[in-house]
Scaffold this active site. Structure first.
Site, PDB file in Angstrom:
ATOM      1  N   GLU A  30       0.863  -1.175   0.000  1.00  0.00           N
ATOM      2  CA  GLU A  30       0.000   0.000   0.000  1.00  0.00           C
ATOM      3  C   GLU A  30       0.899   1.225   0.000  1.00  0.00           C
ATOM      4  O   GLU A  30       1.775   1.366   0.864  1.00  0.00           O
ATOM      5  CB  GLU A  30      -0.940   0.055   1.202  1.00  0.00           C
ATOM      6  CG  GLU A  30      -1.882   1.262   1.094  1.00  0.00           C
ATOM      7  CD  GLU A  30      -2.732   1.526   2.322  1.00  0.00           C
ATOM      8  OE1 GLU A  30      -3.527   2.491   2.280  1.00  0.00           O
ATOM      9  OE2 GLU A  30      -2.591   0.800   3.328  1.00  0.00           O
ATOM     10  N   GLU A  55       5.266   4.927   3.023  1.00  0.00           N
ATOM     11  CA  GLU A  55       4.798   6.246   3.450  1.00  0.00           C
ATOM     12  C   GLU A  55       5.987   7.178   3.574  1.00  0.00           C
ATOM     13  O   GLU A  55       7.070   6.776   4.021  1.00  0.00           O
ATOM     14  CB  GLU A  55       4.061   6.131   4.789  1.00  0.00           C
ATOM     15  CG  GLU A  55       3.543   7.430   5.352  1.00  0.00           C
ATOM     16  CD  GLU A  55       2.536   8.122   4.447  1.00  0.00           C
ATOM     17  OE1 GLU A  55       2.888   9.221   3.949  1.00  0.00           O
ATOM     18  OE2 GLU A  55       1.434   7.590   4.231  1.00  0.00           O
ATOM     19  N   ASP A  82       9.519   7.197  -0.707  1.00  0.00           N
ATOM     20  CA  ASP A  82       8.484   7.582  -1.660  1.00  0.00           C
ATOM     21  C   ASP A  82       8.196   6.409  -2.588  1.00  0.00           C
ATOM     22  O   ASP A  82       8.908   5.395  -2.599  1.00  0.00           O
ATOM     23  CB  ASP A  82       8.858   8.854  -2.425  1.00  0.00           C
ATOM     24  CG  ASP A  82      10.102   8.704  -3.298  1.00  0.00           C
ATOM     25  OD1 ASP A  82      10.480   7.559  -3.624  1.00  0.00           O
ATOM     26  OD2 ASP A  82      10.684   9.730  -3.680  1.00  0.00           O
ATOM     27  N   ASP A 105      -2.557  12.372  -2.766  1.00  0.00           N
ATOM     28  CA  ASP A 105      -2.705  13.832  -2.789  1.00  0.00           C
ATOM     29  C   ASP A 105      -3.095  14.276  -4.193  1.00  0.00           C
ATOM     30  O   ASP A 105      -2.371  14.001  -5.154  1.00  0.00           O
ATOM     31  CB  ASP A 105      -1.388  14.482  -2.377  1.00  0.00           C
ATOM     32  CG  ASP A 105      -1.541  15.959  -2.044  1.00  0.00           C
ATOM     33  OD1 ASP A 105      -2.370  16.635  -2.697  1.00  0.00           O
ATOM     34  OD2 ASP A 105      -0.842  16.439  -1.141  1.00  0.00           O
ATOM     35  N   LYS A 109      -4.089  22.412  -7.493  1.00  0.00           N
ATOM     36  CA  LYS A 109      -3.694  23.598  -8.245  1.00  0.00           C
ATOM     37  C   LYS A 109      -3.052  23.181  -9.570  1.00  0.00           C
ATOM     38  O   LYS A 109      -2.237  22.265  -9.613  1.00  0.00           O
ATOM     39  CB  LYS A 109      -2.729  24.452  -7.435  1.00  0.00           C
ATOM     40  CG  LYS A 109      -3.349  25.055  -6.173  1.00  0.00           C
ATOM     41  CD  LYS A 109      -2.350  25.930  -5.435  1.00  0.00           C
ATOM     42  CE  LYS A 109      -2.977  26.541  -4.186  1.00  0.00           C
ATOM     43  NZ  LYS A 109      -2.013  27.383  -3.435  1.00  0.00           N
ATOM     44  N   ASP A 141     -11.141  10.821  -4.082  1.00  0.00           N
ATOM     45  CA  ASP A 141     -12.396  11.568  -3.956  1.00  0.00           C
ATOM     46  C   ASP A 141     -12.335  12.870  -4.749  1.00  0.00           C
ATOM     47  O   ASP A 141     -13.193  13.735  -4.589  1.00  0.00           O
ATOM     48  CB  ASP A 141     -12.705  11.865  -2.485  1.00  0.00           C
ATOM     49  CG  ASP A 141     -11.655  12.774  -1.845  1.00  0.00           C
ATOM     50  OD1 ASP A 141     -10.496  12.751  -2.292  1.00  0.00           O
ATOM     51  OD2 ASP A 141     -11.997  13.495  -0.893  1.00  0.00           O
ATOM     52  N   THR A 177     -11.596   3.961   5.165  1.00  0.00           N
ATOM     53  CA  THR A 177     -10.613   4.645   5.999  1.00  0.00           C
ATOM     54  C   THR A 177     -11.236   5.890   6.615  1.00  0.00           C
ATOM     55  O   THR A 177     -12.323   6.344   6.222  1.00  0.00           O
ATOM     56  CB  THR A 177      -9.392   5.050   5.167  1.00  0.00           C
ATOM     57  OG1 THR A 177      -9.789   6.038   4.208  1.00  0.00           O
ATOM     58  CG2 THR A 177      -8.799   3.845   4.432  1.00  0.00           C
ATOM     59  N   LYS A 178     -10.526   6.470   7.579  1.00  0.00           N
ATOM     60  CA  LYS A 178     -11.006   7.691   8.230  1.00  0.00           C
ATOM     61  C   LYS A 178     -11.171   8.814   7.206  1.00  0.00           C
ATOM     62  O   LYS A 178     -12.186   9.531   7.207  1.00  0.00           O
ATOM     63  CB  LYS A 178     -10.040   8.107   9.339  1.00  0.00           C
ATOM     64  CG  LYS A 178     -10.452   9.368  10.075  1.00  0.00           C
ATOM     65  CD  LYS A 178      -9.456   9.709  11.171  1.00  0.00           C
ATOM     66  CE  LYS A 178      -9.857  11.004  11.883  1.00  0.00           C
ATOM     67  NZ  LYS A 178      -8.861  11.344  12.951  1.00  0.00           N
ATOM     68  N   GLU A 180     -11.663   8.515   4.029  1.00  0.00           N
ATOM     69  CA  GLU A 180     -12.773   8.150   3.138  1.00  0.00           C
ATOM     70  C   GLU A 180     -14.111   8.489   3.786  1.00  0.00           C
ATOM     71  O   GLU A 180     -15.012   9.037   3.142  1.00  0.00           O
ATOM     72  CB  GLU A 180     -12.682   6.661   2.842  1.00  0.00           C
ATOM     73  CG  GLU A 180     -13.650   6.143   1.805  1.00  0.00           C
ATOM     74  CD  GLU A 180     -13.376   4.686   1.506  1.00  0.00           C
ATOM     75  OE1 GLU A 180     -14.169   4.094   0.758  1.00  0.00           O
ATOM     76  OE2 GLU A 180     -12.369   4.135   2.005  1.00  0.00           O
TER      77      GLU A 180
END
Length: 319
Positions: A30, A55, A82, A105, A109, A141, A177-178, A180
């Site tokens: 993940e 992460e 990364d 992310d 912009k 999202d 997830t939180k 989500e």
């Protein structure tokens, strides 16, 4: 007990994941696990798999580590790196059995769109690391980002949707997830891409990088360190996929050494490093990689050293 956090830049290329996990097993990744809820659920659902969470944010690493430690799940490791380093440098081709990217992310912009993780080149890299028929699951999202992801997946020859649609807007098979839950509570639509790697072979455009000997160049030049400082200007060059920027020059307190701050990108690991320039006993100027930051001597780093040496010789010829 919290799982060990592995520091990506220190691991060998590629990493031996069977040794790190203490067993041979399918490897699930993940990328960007945030609080670690999905990662923990993935490990609990697949006890026979080695589950690696990737992460870059230190707070997320700490939070997920505590969550997984409380659950006493043994088949999870956390990787501080990364996505590019994790996939390109640390995973050999054809070694991943599932890849999950949850709510990356969106960089909304327009000037930041190039920072988005999902693009055609990223999918080309993923295709070299995923085994055939392995799942590629992406969730977002952000409607604009969802369209970009859909376009990229549609253009890539290496993936096929596991469902009739390009994406779903409801997925009851996954843990929410939180983040989500917050997105749904705010009225945003979530887009779930449930794809898989097909068996179309990709070219070997992302070979595991080779760690080369440390660059070391001896120059015959009458230049003093003070003259080099005076003539230094920030500069950059591109050679294929490798981009190098010489950002600044610093002098040691004892006046015997210069440090050229350098940024090398376009390889498995982007590196911010320093080149040391000092006068040796006997008169020659030595150019070498400084140990600050534990840099890896890649092909890009060697090209940066060669370019810097050529620049110094050009300055000498101008005198």
């Amino acid at each position: 007990m919290s799982p060990e956090v592995l520091y990506g830049p220190r691991l060998p290329w590629p990493a031996d994941w069977s040794q790190i996990f203490g067993r041979p097993a399918p490897l699930l990744l993940e990328i960007g696990f945030g609080g670690g809820q999905f990662l923990l659920d993935l490990a609990q659902r697949h006890p026979g798999a080695n589950v690696l969470g990737v992460e870059i944010a230190a707070p997320s690493l700490r939070k997920a580590g505590r969550r997984i430690g409380r659950a006493a799940v043994a088949n999870v490791r956390l990787l501080h790196a990364d996505a590019q380093l994790a996939l390109w440098g640390l995973c050999a081709p054809g070694t991943i059995s599932g890849l999950y990217v949850n709510f990356p992310d969106p960089w909304p912009k327009s000037g930041h769109h190039q920072r988005r993780l999902i693009n055609l080149r990223f999918l080309d890299l993923v295709a070299t690391r995923l085994r055939p028929n392995s799942p590629l699951a992406i969730a977002t999202d952000d409607a604009d980002y969802a369209q970009i992801i859909a376009d990229c997946l549609g253009q890539s020859p290496y993936f096929a949707s596991q469902v009739a649609a390009v994406y779903l807007t409801e997925d009851t098979d996954r843990l929410r997830t939180k983040y989500e839950q917050l997105a749904l509570a705010a009225g945003r639509t979530c887009y779930y891409f449930k794809w898989r790697r097909n068996d179309f072979p990709p070219p070997n455009d992302f070979p595991v990088p080779q760690e080369l000997p440390m660059p070391y160049v001896l120059l015959e030049t009458p230049l003093t360190l003070a003259e080099i400082i005076e003539r230094f200007r920030p500069q950059q060059f591109t050679l294929g996929e490798i981009h190098v920027k010489f950002l600044n020059v610093y002098q040691s307190q004892h006046q015997t050494e210069l440090l050229i701050e350098t940024y090398v990108t376009g390889e498995a690991m982007n590196q911010r490093l320093g080149f040391s320039i000092r006068r040796r006993v006997g008169g020659q100027m030595a150019l070498q990689l400084h140990e600050i930051g534990f840099p890896r001597p890649t092909a890009g780093v060697h090209r940066a050293a060669d370019h810097l040496a050529e620049w110094l010789l050009t300055l000498s010829n101008e005198q």
